[in-house]
Design a protein around this motif. Structure first.
Motif, PDB file in Angstrom:
ATOM      1  N   THR A  23       0.807  -1.219   0.000  1.00 24.19           N
ATOM      2  CA  THR A  23       0.000   0.000   0.000  1.00 24.19           C
ATOM      3  C   THR A  23       0.845   1.276   0.000  1.00 24.19           C
ATOM      4  OG1 THR A  23      -0.172  -0.101   2.415  1.00 24.19           O
ATOM      5  CG2 THR A  23      -1.941  -1.117   1.139  1.00 24.19           C
ATOM      6  N   GLN A  24       1.992   1.248   0.672  1.00 26.33           N
ATOM      7  CA  GLN A  24       2.786   2.478   0.740  1.00 26.33           C
ATOM      8  C   GLN A  24       3.358   2.880  -0.617  1.00 26.33           C
ATOM      9  OE1 GLN A  24       4.978   2.945   4.311  1.00 26.33           O
ATOM     10  NE2 GLN A  24       6.454   4.380   3.438  1.00 26.33           N
ATOM     11  N   PRO A  25       3.969   1.973  -1.389  1.00 24.95           N
ATOM     12  CA  PRO A  25       4.417   2.363  -2.736  1.00 24.95           C
ATOM     13  C   PRO A  25       3.270   2.823  -3.632  1.00 24.95           C
ATOM     14  CG  PRO A  25       5.468   0.317  -2.080  1.00 24.95           C
ATOM     15  CD  PRO A  25       4.420   0.606  -1.056  1.00 24.95           C
ATOM     16  N   LEU A  26       2.125   2.119  -3.541  1.00 27.46           N
ATOM     17  CA  LEU A  26       0.970   2.530  -4.344  1.00 27.46           C
ATOM     18  C   LEU A  26       0.490   3.921  -3.934  1.00 27.46           C
ATOM     19  CD1 LEU A  26      -1.091  -0.797  -4.507  1.00 27.46           C
ATOM     20  CD2 LEU A  26       0.176   0.300  -6.362  1.00 27.46           C
ATOM     21  N   GLY A  27       0.560   4.213  -2.640  1.00 28.58           N
ATOM     22  CA  GLY A  27       0.194   5.542  -2.159  1.00 28.58           C
ATOM     23  C   GLY A  27       1.126   6.612  -2.698  1.00 28.58           C
ATOM     24  N   TYR A  28       2.428   6.314  -2.750  1.00 25.86           N
ATOM     25  CA  TYR A  28       3.388   7.263  -3.316  1.00 25.86           C
ATOM     26  C   TYR A  28       3.063   7.558  -4.783  1.00 25.86           C
ATOM     27  CZ  TYR A  28       6.456   6.448   0.745  1.00 25.86           C
ATOM     28  OH  TYR A  28       6.988   6.360   2.003  1.00 25.86           O
ATOM     29  N   ILE A  29       2.742   6.492  -5.525  1.00 27.94           N
ATOM     30  CA  ILE A  29       2.404   6.671  -6.942  1.00 27.94           C
ATOM     31  C   ILE A  29       1.115   7.485  -7.071  1.00 27.94           C
ATOM     32  CG2 ILE A  29       1.815   5.497  -9.094  1.00 27.94           C
ATOM     33  CD1 ILE A  29       3.426   3.080  -8.065  1.00 27.94           C
ATOM     34  N   GLN A  30       0.132   7.162  -6.233  1.00 26.46           N
ATOM     35  CA  GLN A  30      -1.155   7.864  -6.260  1.00 26.46           C
ATOM     36  C   GLN A  30      -0.961   9.366  -6.038  1.00 26.46           C
ATOM     37  OE1 GLN A  30      -3.790   6.882  -3.015  1.00 26.46           O
ATOM     38  NE2 GLN A  30      -5.617   7.275  -4.237  1.00 26.46           N
ATOM     39  N   ASN A  31      -0.101   9.709  -5.106  1.00 30.38           N
ATOM     40  CA  ASN A  31       0.130  11.124  -4.783  1.00 30.38           C
ATOM     41  C   ASN A  31       0.817  11.882  -5.916  1.00 30.38           C
ATOM     42  OD1 ASN A  31      -1.010  10.767  -2.257  1.00 30.38           O
ATOM     43  ND2 ASN A  31       0.937  10.346  -1.263  1.00 30.38           N
ATOM     44  N   SER A  32       1.438  11.162  -6.845  1.00 32.93           N
ATOM     45  CA  SER A  32       2.132  11.832  -7.947  1.00 32.93           C
ATOM     46  C   SER A  32       1.212  12.137  -9.119  1.00 32.93           C
ATOM     47  CB  SER A  32       3.292  10.951  -8.440  1.00 32.93           C
ATOM     48  OG  SER A  32       2.807   9.827  -9.169  1.00 32.93           O
ATOM     49  N   MET A  33      -0.018  11.634  -9.083  1.00 31.24           N
ATOM     50  CA  MET A  33      -0.893  11.715 -10.249  1.00 31.24           C
ATOM     51  C   MET A  33      -1.131  13.142 -10.708  1.00 31.24           C
ATOM     52  SD  MET A  33      -4.898  10.631 -10.751  1.00 31.24           S
ATOM     53  CE  MET A  33      -5.452  12.018  -9.772  1.00 31.24           C
TER      54      MET A  33
END
Length: 306
Positions: free
Chosen positions: A189-199
């Protein structure tokens, strides 16, 4: 309220678009690579996390799904009639319809939702659900329509191309993990959250770069037809559906405001990815976002009476 929308929502969006334009001027960015990053890396993560983390009841899911299905269906009929009447070529039909059906419910709609409803969990869930539906529409109809235009009806190739796209798989997986409350470890979840925040940053940077590459041509009537449908007809349709379906309170308000979002960045990303009218797509995103400063303010005012 108008000043808050300008300062807290619209101005940050345009700062990122301008940053992308400057980057393109200075470094001649590879837009094809940027579209790949958005298409295959960021968007699947955003769709998965939005569904996985959402707080949506079955009743709310049904109401929003019914509204959205009717809303998109009516808009599509308008687009079909207009593009057929004006005898647009197949490539332009796909680009035009995408510019109307694919709105900016994510990186523009979410901040507006949070500002208007002060972080209400119910309003946020509705917006997250709309963003998920929009992602599904983008990476099913949006992709297939462009591929169909480019491949001249070779739908075997269209279907094979569609099956290679990661977003529908991310959407189904996110929904299943949410529905069955599947616990995911932090290292997922943490890497996916990092990617999500870059959108937001990456998508709007890409749009800014596209605008520089494809200069604005305000003499194209298709841009104005797209704006009329996207910014005027769409919220009118949304308002009428809200009345017909008997929706009240926050759900009605959130759906009305969401129905008036500008053309989505994904329509420009798809156009760049598949080399299908990218100049028109980038221009509709920019012009609709500018004009939305006025239209979204009107919608927020009207929504207060629902």
């Amino acid at each position: 309220m108008i000043v808050e929308i300008l300062l807290n929502v619209v101005l940050p969006v345009f700062v990122l678009i301008i940053a992308g334009s400057l980057m393109q001027r200075l470094f001649q960015l590879d837009l094809y690579t940027l579209s790949k990053i958005n298409f295959y890396y960021i968007t699947p993560a955003v769709v998965f996390m939005s569904l996985y983390q959402s707080n949506i009841s079955l009743e709310l899911l049904g109401s929003v799904a019914l509204f959205y299905g009717l809303y998109i269906g009516v808009l599509y009929i308008f687009c079909f009639i207009l593009t057929r009447s004006l005898k647009y070529p197949s490539s332009m039909k796909a680009a035009f319809t995408n510019s109307v059906l694919l709105d900016n419910s994510g990186n523009y709609g979410l901040p507006i939702n949070q500002l208007v409803f002060a972080g209400s969990p119910l309003a946020a869930s509705i917006q997250a659900l709309l963003m998920s539906f929009q992602s599904l529409l983008t990476f099913t109809y949006g992709v297939i329509s462009i591929q169909g235009a480019r491949l001249s009806g070779n739908y075997r190739s269209v279907i094979i191309g569609f099956l290679k796209i990661p977003v529908p798989y991310a959407l189904v997986l996110g929904f299943l993990c949410h529905a069955f409350a599947v616990p995911l470890p932090n290292f997922v979840t943490q890497p996916l959250g990092y990617i999500q925040n870059s959108m937001v940053a990456v998508a709007l940077l890409t749009l800014g770069a596209q605008i520089v590459k494809y200069p604005l041509r305000l003499g194209r009537p298709a841009i104005y037809f797209s704006m009329i449908l996207r910014l005027i007809a769409a919220p009118v349709i949304g308002y009428l559906l809200i009345l017909v379906l008997g929706l009240k309170g926050i759900p009605a308000q959130a759906l009305l405001i969401a129905s008036g979002m500008p053309t989505g960045v994904n329509s420009a990303i798809l156009a760049e990815e598949y080399r299908n009218e990218p100049d028109f797509a980038a221009q509709t995103v920019l012009v609709s976002t500018i004009l939305n400063i006025v239209t979204v303010t009107v919608l927020i005012t009207i929504s207060g009476h629902l």
